[in-house]
Design a protein around this motif. Structure first.
Motif, short mmCIF file in Angstrom:
data_model
loop_
_atom_site.label_atom_id
_atom_site.label_comp_id
_atom_site.label_asym_id
_atom_site.label_seq_id
_atom_site.Cartn_x
_atom_site.Cartn_y
_atom_site.Cartn_z
N ALA A 1 11.68 49.73 56.67
CA ALA A 1 12.90 48.79 57.00
C ALA A 1 12.35 47.54 57.16
CB ALA A 1 13.64 49.37 58.32
N ALA A 2 11.03 47.40 57.89
CA ALA A 2 10.59 45.95 58.13
C ALA A 2 9.93 45.49 56.63
CB ALA A 2 9.41 46.01 59.04
N MET A 3 9.12 46.35 55.86
CA MET A 3 8.87 45.88 54.53
C MET A 3 9.71 45.51 53.59
SD MET A 3 5.38 45.49 55.17
CE MET A 3 4.82 45.17 53.42
N ASP A 4 10.83 46.34 53.52
CA ASP A 4 11.52 46.04 52.19
C ASP A 4 12.61 44.71 52.76
OD1 ASP A 4 11.37 48.40 51.06
OD2 ASP A 4 12.94 49.51 51.99
N SER A 5 12.62 44.66 54.09
CA SER A 5 13.25 43.16 54.37
C SER A 5 12.26 42.07 53.93
CB SER A 5 13.46 43.10 55.92
OG SER A 5 14.49 43.91 56.33
N LEU A 6 10.93 42.12 54.36
CA LEU A 6 10.18 41.00 53.71
C LEU A 6 9.83 40.89 52.48
CD1 LEU A 6 7.03 41.57 56.34
CD2 LEU A 6 8.75 39.64 56.14
N LEU A 7 9.81 42.09 51.54
CA LEU A 7 9.89 41.79 50.20
C LEU A 7 11.14 41.19 49.41
CD1 LEU A 7 7.91 45.14 49.53
CD2 LEU A 7 7.09 42.86 49.15
N GLU A 8 12.13 41.73 50.16
CA GLU A 8 13.51 41.23 49.54
C GLU A 8 13.54 39.72 50.04
OE1 GLU A 8 18.23 42.18 50.07
OE2 GLU A 8 17.03 42.71 51.73
N ASN A 9 13.08 39.32 51.15
CA ASN A 9 12.99 38.04 51.48
C ASN A 9 11.96 37.23 50.36
OD1 ASN A 9 13.53 35.71 53.63
ND2 ASN A 9 11.40 35.70 53.34
N ILE B 1 15.67 41.89 61.57
CA ILE B 1 15.08 43.45 61.27
C ILE B 1 13.50 43.57 61.42
CG2 ILE B 1 15.02 45.54 59.63
CD1 ILE B 1 17.78 44.56 58.72
N VAL B 2 13.05 42.65 60.74
CA VAL B 2 11.20 42.89 60.82
C VAL B 2 10.88 42.65 61.99
CG1 VAL B 2 9.20 41.50 59.92
CG2 VAL B 2 11.23 41.78 58.49
N ARG B 3 11.21 41.50 62.79
CA ARG B 3 10.83 41.51 64.21
C ARG B 3 11.52 42.55 65.17
NH1 ARG B 3 13.13 36.48 67.60
NH2 ARG B 3 14.99 37.74 67.85
N ALA B 4 12.50 43.09 65.01
CA ALA B 4 12.80 44.11 65.74
C ALA B 4 12.15 45.46 65.78
CB ALA B 4 14.56 44.59 65.70
N ALA B 5 11.62 45.81 64.37
CA ALA B 5 10.81 46.94 64.15
C ALA B 5 9.57 46.86 64.62
CB ALA B 5 10.94 47.19 62.45
N VAL B 6 9.07 45.53 64.33
CA VAL B 6 7.42 45.48 64.77
C VAL B 6 7.42 45.63 66.46
CG1 VAL B 6 5.54 43.73 64.91
CG2 VAL B 6 6.87 44.16 62.75
N GLU B 7 8.49 44.84 67.02
CA GLU B 7 8.31 44.52 68.45
C GLU B 7 8.47 46.10 69.03
OE1 GLU B 7 10.79 41.38 69.68
OE2 GLU B 7 9.43 39.98 68.99
N ALA B 8 9.50 46.86 68.35
CA ALA B 8 9.76 48.13 68.99
C ALA B 8 8.29 49.16 69.03
CB ALA B 8 10.73 48.91 68.23
N ARG B 9 7.27 48.64 68.25
CA ARG B 9 5.99 49.07 68.37
C ARG B 9 5.02 48.78 68.92
NH1 ARG B 9 3.47 52.08 64.77
NH2 ARG B 9 1.67 52.18 66.17
N GLY B 10 5.56 47.49 69.74
CA GLY B 10 4.69 46.63 70.62
C GLY B 10 3.73 45.67 69.75
N GLY B 11 4.29 45.36 68.51
CA GLY B 11 3.52 44.46 67.68
C GLY B 11 4.32 43.00 67.80
N LYS B 12 3.68 42.39 66.88
CA LYS B 12 4.38 40.77 66.75
C LYS B 12 4.22 40.38 65.36
CE LYS B 12 -0.02 38.32 67.64
NZ LYS B 12 -0.70 37.51 68.45
N VAL B 13 5.18 39.57 64.69
CA VAL B 13 5.15 38.99 63.52
C VAL B 13 5.07 37.54 63.74
CG1 VAL B 13 7.59 39.00 63.57
CG2 VAL B 13 6.33 39.00 61.48
N SER B 14 4.16 37.14 62.78
CA SER B 14 4.12 35.51 62.53
C SER B 14 4.14 34.95 61.22
CB SER B 14 2.55 35.35 63.24
OG SER B 14 1.60 35.99 62.35
#
Length: 374
Positions: free
Chosen positions: A250-258, A321-334
């Motif tokens: 879900a996160a990667m699809d959103s990034l590639l679509e963007n 969606i990218v941020r929510a998916a990554v933060e749910a795993r305790g990660g971060k997006v920049s």
């Protein structure tokens, strides 16, 4: 942590059980009577049993959380009994009259403690009420979004079918153009409802399993290659990680679509991943229009809908969606970008799997290889 949790469970049990309350109250009364007897029997050493009585009533009140009437009754009983003994000892000259002042002082300290405890209890009750309302509101919102998205998607599918029928039944250019506009708008609605449903799913807990990240990213890029004429590449050298394929997709699809939305035919879109304890990184970069500096701090918000001052033309939920998916795993997006130089998004995700478990990654995927196999 385990001991603390066990202590909380014990405290809750004592507070909630009527039998336990009676047992604690009985033990306290017995303990107080023993110390009152010690105050009367050993006047020279009355200080220790006197303070034991007051300490014990404070502890019992904290465990049992008496109602106001019961608390005042116990306070009057303790104040009267300890005060009577100390006054008697002062009259007999065993202690000085100044020591009797400890009784009202201890009663005042106890009342202050009661005031704070009852205030905290009221605050906890209010907090629980607010938390219950928030939980109910969240459940209602999730149900609304899920049902609404389902109904909307059904209606959109039906409407798209009828528009296609109208388009095929008329050969004039005006009808074809109008039908194309309607189909575009229906597509936007479909993506919006899909994004809302995805966001709702990301809020729910999910399990993880070992995931071959290299193969996963290679398949993901291959799936997107036919969608847009870009120079695609994928270079992942991580191996096996602990993750959830659905959330990561879900996160990667959103990034590639963007990335597709803000690049043109011939531009490059690259996916790169590498391990770096205590986790791994996934980078999606493009050579498109880039992002203006004033937008960089807002692009992950659900309401963000511009890039370099232009309309996005999408739902505005992709990067959220990218941020929510990554933060749910305790990660971060920049993100790093500037107008005219493309954008580079980096996902940093913690991973409990040790580096020794990782295997060697396959050769990087190039666009020529992907096109050939498609």
């Amino acid at each position: 942590m385990t001991g603390s949790a066990e202590s909380r469970r014990c405290a809750m049990w004592v507070t909630a059980s009527p039998r336990a309350k009676r047992t604690v109250l009985f033990c306290w009364v017995l303990f107080a009577l023993v110390n009152l007897w010690a105050m009367w029997r050993f006047p020279e050493g009355e200080t220790i049993p006197f303070h034991f009585v007051w300490i014990s009533i404070a502890m019992v009140f904290g465990v049992n959380s008496w109602p106001l009437a019961g608390m005042l009754t116990a306070l009057v009983a303790v104040t009267g009994s300890t005060g009577a003994i100390m006054v008697d000892q002062a009259v007999r000259g065993v202690i000085r009259f100044e020591e009797v002042s400890e009784v009202p002082l201890m009663a005042a300290v106890f009342l202050v403690m009661v005031w704070h405890v009852r205030g905290r209890q009221r605050a906890l009750v209010e907090l629980q009420r607010v938390a219950a309302l928030e939980r109910q509101r969240g459940e209602t919102q999730e149900l609304f979004v899920r049902l609404g998205s389902h109904e909307l998607r059904t209606s959109i599918t039906v409407a798209r079918g009828y528009v296609e029928l109208i388009r095929s039944a008329h050969e004039d250019q005006q009808t074809d153009d109008d039908a194309g506009i309607v189909l575009d708008e229906l597509g936007k609605l479909d993506r919006l409802t899909g994004g809302l449903t995805t966001l709702m799913r990301l809020d729910s807990p999910v399990g993880t399993a070992p995931l071959d990240l290299d193969a996963f990213l290679e398949r993901l890029v291959r799936r997107w290659v036919p969608v847009a004429e870009r120079r695609w590449s994928c270079d992942s050298r991580v191996g096996t990680v602990q993750g959830n394929a659905e959330r990561l997709q879900a996160a990667m699809d959103s990034l590639l679509e963007n990335a597709i939305a803000f690049t043109q035919n011939g531009d490059s879109i690259a996916v790169r991943a590498w391990g770096e304890p205590p986790g791994f990184h996934i980078e999606v970069s493009d050579t498109g229009r880039g992002i203006a500096q004033e937008h960089l701090t807002h692009i992950f918000e659900q309401s963000w809908s511009t890039r370099h001052g232009d309309a996005r033309g999408g739902s505005g939920l992709g990067l959220a969606i990218v941020r929510a998916a990554v933060e749910a795993r305790g990660g971060k997006v920049s993100v790093t970008s500037s107008p005219g130089t493309g954008a580079r998004f980096t996902l940093t995700i913690p991973d409990p799997i040790q580096d020794g478990v990782r295997r060697a990654s396959p050769a990087p995927l190039s666009v020529e290889r992907a096109k050939t196999e498609h």
